[in-house]
Design a protein around this motif. Structure first.
Motif, short mmCIF file in Angstrom:
data_model
loop_
_atom_site.label_atom_id
_atom_site.label_comp_id
_atom_site.label_asym_id
_atom_site.label_seq_id
_atom_site.Cartn_x
_atom_site.Cartn_y
_atom_site.Cartn_z
N PHE A 1 0.80 -1.22 0.00
CA PHE A 1 0.00 0.00 0.00
C PHE A 1 0.83 1.27 0.00
CE2 PHE A 1 1.20 -0.03 4.32
CZ PHE A 1 0.81 -1.22 4.92
N SER A 2 2.15 1.14 -0.06
CA SER A 2 3.00 2.32 -0.01
C SER A 2 3.23 2.95 -1.37
CB SER A 2 4.35 1.97 0.63
OG SER A 2 5.02 0.99 -0.15
N GLY A 3 2.88 2.22 -2.48
CA GLY A 3 3.08 2.77 -3.80
C GLY A 3 4.54 3.04 -4.07
N SER A 4 4.84 4.28 -4.49
CA SER A 4 6.21 4.64 -4.81
C SER A 4 6.97 5.16 -3.60
CB SER A 4 6.22 5.71 -5.91
OG SER A 4 5.58 6.90 -5.47
N TYR A 5 6.33 5.18 -2.43
CA TYR A 5 7.01 5.68 -1.22
C TYR A 5 8.04 4.65 -0.76
CZ TYR A 5 7.33 8.80 2.76
OH TYR A 5 7.77 9.72 3.69
N PRO A 6 9.21 5.10 -0.24
CA PRO A 6 10.27 4.17 0.15
C PRO A 6 9.80 3.11 1.14
CG PRO A 6 11.09 6.42 0.15
CD PRO A 6 9.61 6.51 -0.06
N ALA A 7 10.15 1.88 0.89
CA ALA A 7 9.75 0.78 1.77
C ALA A 7 10.36 0.96 3.15
CB ALA A 7 10.21 -0.55 1.17
N GLY A 8 9.57 0.63 4.17
CA GLY A 8 10.05 0.73 5.54
C GLY A 8 10.00 2.12 6.13
N LYS A 9 9.54 3.11 5.35
CA LYS A 9 9.49 4.50 5.83
C LYS A 9 8.08 4.93 6.20
CE LYS A 9 13.86 5.67 5.16
NZ LYS A 9 14.74 6.13 6.26
N MET A 10 7.15 3.97 6.23
CA MET A 10 5.76 4.35 6.44
C MET A 10 5.05 3.30 7.29
SD MET A 10 2.86 5.28 3.58
CE MET A 10 2.64 3.59 3.04
N GLU A 11 4.16 3.77 8.13
CA GLU A 11 3.25 2.89 8.87
C GLU A 11 1.83 3.30 8.53
OE1 GLU A 11 3.45 3.32 13.09
OE2 GLU A 11 3.11 5.48 13.05
N VAL A 12 0.92 2.35 8.58
CA VAL A 12 -0.49 2.62 8.27
C VAL A 12 -1.33 2.27 9.48
CG1 VAL A 12 -2.45 2.03 6.81
CG2 VAL A 12 -0.15 2.19 5.82
N ASN A 68 -13.16 5.28 1.68
CA ASN A 68 -13.67 5.27 0.31
C ASN A 68 -12.78 6.03 -0.67
OD1 ASN A 68 -14.33 7.74 1.56
ND2 ASN A 68 -15.96 8.12 0.09
N THR A 69 -11.56 6.39 -0.25
CA THR A 69 -10.64 7.16 -1.08
C THR A 69 -9.61 6.24 -1.71
OG1 THR A 69 -10.89 9.05 0.40
CG2 THR A 69 -9.07 9.13 -1.15
N VAL A 70 -9.36 6.43 -3.00
CA VAL A 70 -8.38 5.62 -3.73
C VAL A 70 -7.20 6.50 -4.11
CG1 VAL A 70 -7.95 4.20 -5.78
CG2 VAL A 70 -10.18 4.11 -4.64
N PHE A 71 -5.99 6.11 -3.66
CA PHE A 71 -4.77 6.85 -3.96
C PHE A 71 -4.14 6.34 -5.25
CE2 PHE A 71 -3.09 8.63 0.35
CZ PHE A 71 -4.32 9.23 0.57
N MET A 72 -3.42 7.23 -5.94
CA MET A 72 -2.54 6.83 -7.02
C MET A 72 -1.26 6.27 -6.39
SD MET A 72 -4.10 7.51 -9.89
CE MET A 72 -2.83 7.70 -11.16
N PRO A 73 -0.45 5.49 -7.14
CA PRO A 73 0.79 4.94 -6.57
C PRO A 73 1.74 5.99 -6.01
CG PRO A 73 0.25 3.81 -8.61
CD PRO A 73 -0.70 4.97 -8.50
N ASP A 74 1.75 7.20 -6.60
CA ASP A 74 2.69 8.23 -6.15
C ASP A 74 2.04 9.31 -5.29
OD1 ASP A 74 1.14 9.38 -8.12
OD2 ASP A 74 2.79 10.42 -9.12
N THR A 75 0.79 9.09 -4.85
CA THR A 75 0.07 10.13 -4.12
C THR A 75 0.80 10.55 -2.85
OG1 THR A 75 -2.09 9.42 -4.96
CG2 THR A 75 -2.08 10.71 -2.94
N ILE A 76 1.21 9.59 -2.04
CA ILE A 76 1.85 9.94 -0.77
C ILE A 76 3.19 10.61 -1.01
CG2 ILE A 76 2.84 8.99 1.36
CD1 ILE A 76 0.68 6.87 1.32
N ALA A 77 3.97 10.12 -1.96
CA ALA A 77 5.26 10.74 -2.27
C ALA A 77 5.09 12.19 -2.69
CB ALA A 77 5.98 9.94 -3.36
N GLU A 78 4.06 12.45 -3.51
CA GLU A 78 3.80 13.82 -3.96
C GLU A 78 3.26 14.68 -2.82
OE1 GLU A 78 4.45 15.24 -6.93
OE2 GLU A 78 5.49 13.37 -7.40
#
Length: 316
Positions: A1-12, A68-78
Motif C-alpha cells: 500500500f506504499s506505492g512509490s514511497y520508500p519501503a520501511g518508511k511508512m506505517e499505516v 472510500n478514497t483511492v490513492f494513485m501509486p505516487d500520491t503519498i510521495a507527492e
C-alpha cells in the motif's frame, strides 16, 4: 500500500469506529509490514478515533485518508514533497470526484468540487489555502492538536485551521491525486451536506480568532470562501422576501420575482429528472444549488440546537 514511497518508511494506522459489519474481521486478517489496525468497540465519531490514532502515530508527517478514497501509486510521495519548506505545516492533495451514476446530484457535486479545487489552488498560490480534502491531506505531527469530540466538526477543516493558528501555511498539491465516488443523487448528497453544514457551524469557535483582519489573507479567505458561503441560504431568503415585498414598487423587482420563480421551476424539473433518470445537463444545477443550500440551512439549525451527532452515517 506504499506505492512509490520508500519501503520501511511508512506505517499505516486504520481506525474502526465500532464497526458492526465485517470490517474488524477483514482488518484483523490483513497482514502487511507497518500495518496497525485499531478496533474501537464503542462508536464515538471520527474526531475521537483520530485523537487516539495520533497518540500512536510515530511518523514526523501524518497523512489522512478515508475508507472510500483511492490513492494513485505516487500520491503519498507527492503529498510530502512540499514539506521540504519549513513554513509549510499541512498539504492537501487534489481529490477528484467521479460520478458513476450520471445523475443530477452526481454531476452537480463533481462540478462544484472542480470549482472548489480551483479555489484551493488559487488560495495556495496567494499564500495559503484553508481547509483540506479529507481523503487526501497531510500535516506535521508536531502541529497536531486534539480535536473536540463531544460535538460534530469537520476535522479536515479544523485541523488545517490549527496549522494556520500555529503560524504555518497550508499548501495545495495538484500532483497528489486521489479519487472518490459521489453519492450519485441529490438526496444522498443532501444528507451528507446537512451533517457537514452543522459541523461547519460547530467548528467556528475553534478558529474564530483567524477571522480577525490581523491575519491578513487568511482572514480574507475565511470570510470570502467560507463564512459568506455558509450564509448564502439566509441571503437567498432575504432576497426572495425583499423582492416579493417590493415587486409593486418597481419593474426591476417584478423581474427579480419572475427570475426567482423561473429558477424554482427549473429546480423542480431537475428533481423530476433525477427521479426518472433523465439527463438534462446544466439545467439540473438549480435543483442541486437549492437543495444543497437548504441542507446548509438545516445544518445551521442542527448546530444551534445541538442535534447533530458526532458519528458518521454512510450515504449510498
Amino acid at each position: 500500500f506504499s506505492g512509490s514511497y520508500p519501503a520501511g518508511k511508512m506505517e499505516v494506522l486504520v481506525g474502526s469506529d465500532g464497526s458492526t459489519d465485517r470490517t474488524n474481521e477483514i482488518l484483523s486478517s490483513f497482514n502487511a509490514p507497518g500495518f496497525r489496525p485499531f478496533l474501537f468497540p464503542q462508536r464515538r465519531g471520527k474526531a475521537g478515533v483520530l485523537n487516539d490514532l495520533l497518540k500512536d502515530a510515530r511518523g514526523e508527517i501524518v497523512v489522512f485518508s478515508d475508507a472510500n478514497t483511492v490513492f494513485m501509486p505516487d500520491t503519498i510521495a507527492e503529498l510530502v514533497k512540499p514539506f521540504s519548506d519549513p513554513s509549510v505545516g499541512a498539504v492537501t492533495g487534489e481529490l477528484v470526484l467521479q460520478s458513476g451514476h450520471q445523475s443530477v446530484g452526481g454531476d452537480g457535486e463533481v462540478s462544484y468540487w472542480r470549482f472548489e479545487n480551483w479555489l484551493k489552488h488559487a488560495e495556495s498560490d496567494a499564500g495559503s489555502t484553508l481547509g483540506a480534502s479529507g481523503g487526501v491531506y497531510a500535516i506535521r505531527k508536531s502541529l497536531w492538536r486534539p480535536l473536540p469530540y463531544e460535538k460534530s466538526i469537520v476535522d479536515d477543516f479544523v485541523i488545517p485551521m490549527n496549522v494556520l493558528k500555529a503560524g504555518r501555511v497550508v499548501k495545495y498539491s495538484r500532483t497528489a491525486r486521489a479519487f472518490e465516488k459521489t453519492a450519485g443523487s441529490v438526496r444522498g448528497e443532501f444528507t451528507r451536506k446537512v451533517r457537514i453544514g452543522a459541523s461547519n457551524f460547530n467548528g467556528i469557535p475553534e478558529f474564530r480568532e483567524l477571522l480577525h483582519p490581523r491575519y491578513g489573507f487568511v482572514s480574507f479567505a475565511l470570510w470570502s470562501h467560507k463564512i459568506l458561503r455558509w450564509l448564502v441560504p439566509f441571503f437567498l431568503i432575504a432576497i426572495t422576501l425583499s423582492a416579493l415585498v417590493l415587486r409593486d414598487a418597481s419593474p426591476f423587482y417584478e423581474a427579480v420575482v419572475r427570475l426567482i420563480a423561473l429558477f424554482a421551476v427549473v429546480a423542480v424539473a431537475g428533481m423530476a429528472a433525477e427521479k426518472f433518470r433523465w439527463r438534462i445537463g446544466v439545467l439540473g444545477y438549480p435543483y442541486y444549488f437549492l437543495a444543497m443550500n437548504f441542507a446548509l440551512l438545516l445544518g445551521f439549525f442542527k448546530s444551534v440546537t445541538g442535534r447533530q451527532a458526532p458519528v458518521w452515517e454512510v450515504v449510498r
